[in-house]
Design an enzyme around this catalytic site. Structure first.
Site, PDB file in Angstrom:
ATOM      1  N   THR A  13       0.812  -1.217   0.000  1.00 52.76           N
ATOM      2  CA  THR A  13       0.000   0.000   0.000  1.00 52.76           C
ATOM      3  C   THR A  13       0.843   1.264   0.000  1.00 52.76           C
ATOM      4  O   THR A  13       0.476   2.262  -0.612  1.00 52.76           O
ATOM      5  CB  THR A  13      -0.906   0.012   1.260  1.00 52.76           C
ATOM      6  N   SER A  57       1.440  -7.564  -1.331  1.00 51.76           N
ATOM      7  CA  SER A  57       2.159  -8.629  -0.619  1.00 51.76           C
ATOM      8  C   SER A  57       1.338  -9.903  -0.464  1.00 51.76           C
ATOM      9  O   SER A  57       1.864 -10.924  -0.005  1.00 51.76           O
ATOM     10  CB  SER A  57       2.670  -8.140   0.738  1.00 51.76           C
ATOM     11  N   SER A  58       0.082  -9.874  -0.861  1.00 46.93           N
ATOM     12  CA  SER A  58      -0.686 -11.133  -0.904  1.00 46.93           C
ATOM     13  C   SER A  58      -0.061 -12.092  -1.917  1.00 46.93           C
ATOM     14  O   SER A  58      -0.323 -13.291  -1.878  1.00 46.93           O
ATOM     15  CB  SER A  58      -2.133 -10.880  -1.326  1.00 46.93           C
ATOM     16  N   THR A  88       1.646  -4.722   4.139  1.00 48.86           N
ATOM     17  CA  THR A  88       1.485  -5.143   5.532  1.00 48.86           C
ATOM     18  C   THR A  88       0.901  -6.549   5.657  1.00 48.86           C
ATOM     19  O   THR A  88       1.114  -7.222   6.661  1.00 48.86           O
ATOM     20  CB  THR A  88       0.570  -4.160   6.297  1.00 48.86           C
ATOM     21  N   ASP A  89       0.157  -6.982   4.629  1.00 50.62           N
ATOM     22  CA  ASP A  89      -0.597  -8.238   4.777  1.00 50.62           C
ATOM     23  C   ASP A  89       0.293  -9.431   5.122  1.00 50.62           C
ATOM     24  O   ASP A  89      -0.068 -10.254   5.959  1.00 50.62           O
ATOM     25  CB  ASP A  89      -1.394  -8.534   3.496  1.00 50.62           C
ATOM     26  N   THR A 271      -0.212 -22.524  19.491  1.00 52.71           N
ATOM     27  CA  THR A 271      -1.517 -22.164  20.047  1.00 52.71           C
ATOM     28  C   THR A 271      -2.256 -21.126  19.194  1.00 52.71           C
ATOM     29  O   THR A 271      -1.628 -20.271  18.564  1.00 52.71           O
ATOM     30  CB  THR A 271      -1.391 -21.628  21.488  1.00 52.71           C
ATOM     31  N   CYS A 273      -4.009 -18.943  20.620  1.00 57.01           N
ATOM     32  CA  CYS A 273      -4.021 -17.721  21.439  1.00 57.01           C
ATOM     33  C   CYS A 273      -2.969 -16.743  20.914  1.00 57.01           C
ATOM     34  O   CYS A 273      -1.923 -17.142  20.433  1.00 57.01           O
ATOM     35  CB  CYS A 273      -3.679 -18.041  22.893  1.00 57.01           C
TER      36      CYS A 273
END
Ligand code: ASP
Length: 338
Positions: A13, A57-58, A88-89, A271, A273
């Site tokens: 971006t 960046s995808s 950023t992705d 995990t 989390c």
């Protein structure tokens, strides 16, 4: 003599412009430098290299990680630091991958990007790029790490996760403090940096893409688990479990994992989390996995886990014991060792 920084522009971006339909596309680097006139007055010298194809960046791939690493290695001796402009992705994946590729890194590689294109009035890109360049060029604190700078914080790259598709503070390292904070001054927390290496730089380029992520959810069925674990030629799996590394104790589930491990698939337990760590055997719900040879990933992020698995399988082919052993250890500060 001024310090020298090399910008490696990959897309994202930060350098995008809108087409006639309003969609964002990557644009050339000169436009970026023009959008930040302050850079012409900075106290360091900047050169730049652009990837052959600038991308959203995808579309990032392991072979592009190698291209980025090649550029940095080719220029390593002539620059004091490197700034990689990146979408950023998948920035946290690239930062993790680069951290593993560069052994004995003694200079900063700082990834940054933005949520709004540089050409827009409220862009966060100007701040990010100026701070990233300052950090990569400073003589005050040389950071021998691959890092991400975003919205006033410098993070260890392989601890980072993108946490927001909306906010300017889009990254976080839940299991490690930030390495520096940009306010009126940039405050460096040297005690948190990786130690300066003594050996020469080594760049390893192997990545094995024959891997998968198996994310658990209540109600996941045997055919789904078996379909993924039965993928032809599969070499490694990151299994995203609950809490401190717990998974269903159904016999079919453990049997499916056991069969995969016996076929040579390396299975790493991470995990779901955001913060905290896998602790194998803390609950009965991870004892069977421990018994059949699932490896505990500690407090590693999913981005670092999958790139580390690809990296180890790619660089030590045929040596699964070594891969398993290294997965449980910190290679570049990506996990907390007890
Ligand atoms: N889709 C963009 C990319 O990752 C998003 C961004 O740069 O923020 O390239």
């Amino acid at each position: 003599m001024n310090n020298k920084v090399l910008i490696v522009y990959t897309g994202g971006t930060i350098g995008m412009v809108q087409d006639e339909n309003g969609s964002l596309h990557p644009f050339a680097l000169d436009r970026i430098i023009d959008a930040v006139p302050q850079l012409k007055a900075c106290a360091y010298d900047i050169d730049s290299v652009t990837l052959d194809n600038i991308i959203d960046s995808s579309n990032m791939t392991p072979s592009l990680w190698v291209d980025i690493a090649d550029i940095i290695e080719r220029h390593y001796d002539r620059y004091d630091g490197f700034v990689v402009l990146h979408g950023t992705d998948t920035m946290a994946y690239t930062a993790s991958a680069l951290s593993f590729m560069f052994k004995n890194l003694a200079k900063p590689i700082v990834l940054t990007g933005s949520q709004l294109p540089l050409g827009t009035l409220r862009s966060d890109g100007r701040e990010n790029i100026i701070c990233a360049l300052e950090i990569a060029s400073t003589r005050l604190a040389v950071i021998p790490e691959v890092c991400i700078f975003f919205e006033s914080h410098l993070y260890r790259g392989n601890r980072s996760t993108k946490i927001s598709a909306e906010n300017f503070d889009a990254f976080e390292t839940y299991n490690y403090p930030s390495l520096a904070k940009a306010g009126i001054n940039i405050t460096f927390k040297e005690r948190l940096f990786m130690p300066m290496p003594s050996g020469p730089l080594v760049v390893r380029r192997g990545f094995d893409r024959r891997v998968a992520i198996l994310k658990l959810f209540p109600g996941i069925t045997e055919p789904v688990v078996r379909a993924l674990l039965g993928t032809p030629d599969l070499q490694g799996v990151v299994i995203e479990t609950y809490g401190s590394g717990n998974a269903p104790t159904d016999p079919w589930f453990i049997a499916a994992l056991d069969e995969a491990i016996r076929r040579g698939v390396v299975v790493l337990n991470v995990t779901q989390c955001k913060a905290g760590a896998v602790k194998m055997r803390q609950y009965a719900a991870s004892c069977d996995m421990d018994r059949i040879g699932v490896i505990g990933g500690g407090d590693i992020t999913i981005e670092a886990a999958i790139t580390k698995l690809m990296y180890l399988l790619g660089n030590y082919p045929g040596d699964k014991d070594h891969v398993r052993q290294r997965l449980g250890q910190s290679l570049r500060g990506e996990i907390t060792e007890n």
